[in-house]
Design a protein around this motif. Structure first.
Motif, short mmCIF file in Angstrom:
data_model
loop_
_atom_site.label_atom_id
_atom_site.label_comp_id
_atom_site.label_asym_id
_atom_site.label_seq_id
_atom_site.Cartn_x
_atom_site.Cartn_y
_atom_site.Cartn_z
N GLU A 1 -2.96 49.94 32.91
CA GLU A 1 -1.49 49.45 33.26
C GLU A 1 -0.85 48.27 32.39
OE1 GLU A 1 1.50 49.46 36.28
OE2 GLU A 1 0.33 50.94 35.43
N GLY A 2 -1.73 47.35 32.04
CA GLY A 2 -1.18 46.53 31.10
C GLY A 2 -0.77 47.01 29.87
N ARG A 3 -1.39 47.77 29.31
CA ARG A 3 -0.73 48.79 28.21
C ARG A 3 0.57 49.32 28.56
NH1 ARG A 3 -6.32 49.18 27.18
NH2 ARG A 3 -6.61 51.19 28.29
N ARG A 4 0.73 50.18 29.45
CA ARG A 4 1.76 50.44 29.98
C ARG A 4 2.96 49.65 30.11
NH1 ARG A 4 5.05 51.67 33.75
NH2 ARG A 4 3.93 50.42 35.52
N VAL A 5 2.81 48.73 30.74
CA VAL A 5 3.84 47.74 31.19
C VAL A 5 4.10 46.93 29.83
CG1 VAL A 5 4.14 45.45 32.29
CG2 VAL A 5 3.06 47.31 33.51
N ARG A 6 3.33 46.60 28.93
CA ARG A 6 3.85 46.00 27.66
C ARG A 6 4.65 46.99 26.80
NH1 ARG A 6 1.67 45.65 22.01
NH2 ARG A 6 1.42 47.70 22.54
N ASP A 7 4.11 48.22 26.77
CA ASP A 7 4.89 49.23 26.05
C ASP A 7 6.05 49.33 26.53
OD1 ASP A 7 2.63 49.56 24.46
OD2 ASP A 7 1.84 51.62 25.26
N GLN A 8 6.50 49.25 27.78
CA GLN A 8 7.66 49.47 28.51
C GLN A 8 8.80 48.25 28.12
OE1 GLN A 8 6.91 50.08 32.58
NE2 GLN A 8 7.20 52.40 32.36
N ALA A 9 8.01 47.07 28.17
CA ALA A 9 8.59 45.66 27.97
C ALA A 9 8.99 45.54 26.42
CB ALA A 9 8.03 44.59 28.50
N ARG A 10 8.34 46.17 25.66
CA ARG A 10 8.38 45.89 23.93
C ARG A 10 9.79 46.24 23.63
NH1 ARG A 10 5.48 44.30 19.92
NH2 ARG A 10 5.65 45.14 18.07
#
Length: 134
Positions: free
Chosen positions: A102-111
């Motif tokens: 989930e952390g990777r997903r959120v970071r990828d979206q926020a990037r």
């Protein structure tokens, strides 16, 4: 203008630029992704480590936060399920922080938001002139 005045003006310009970038990052990352700038930076830097895992001491060396401020930031990320903490097997004082899926997903979206803000402030002058709010 003296050399001292020019130097002070350059410094003020840098501060103004940093302040503007930080303000927009804080506002847009929070509005779009529920992250503070510090949370995004910690997550982003964590994902650069092998296995998306690092000790807090290793993260703090790359960031602008103190170790205690970074620990609080990691605590907020942990509450949201974006990172997990685990004990270091070889050093009882060491704590590893790992990014979750989930952390990777959120970071990828926020990037995308992160890079858009940086481009608006730090991209070529002609790009900044065309950007709204520049």
């Amino acid at each position: 203008m003296t050399a001292d005045s020019a130097l002070a003006d350059r410094w003020r310009g840098l501060l103004s630029c940093c302040s503007g970038v930080a303000h927009d990052l804080e506002r847009e990352l929070h509005a779009g992704h529920g992250l503070t700038m510090s949370e995004y930076e910690a997550l982003d830097r964590l994902l650069e480590f092998a296995d998306c895992q690092a000790r807090i001491q290793d993260l703090v060396g790359d960031m602008y936060l103190s170790q205690s401020a970074l620990s609080r930031t990691v605590g907020r990320l942990e509450k949201r399920g974006l990172v997990e903490r685990s004990m270091c097997a070889t050093d009882r004082r060491g704590v590893f922080v790992s990014a979750t899926a989930e952390g990777r997903r959120v970071r990828d979206q926020a990037r995308t938001t992160y890079l858009d803000v940086l481009a608006r402030h730090l991209g070529p002058a002609e790009d900044r002139a065309l950007s709204p709010g520049a």
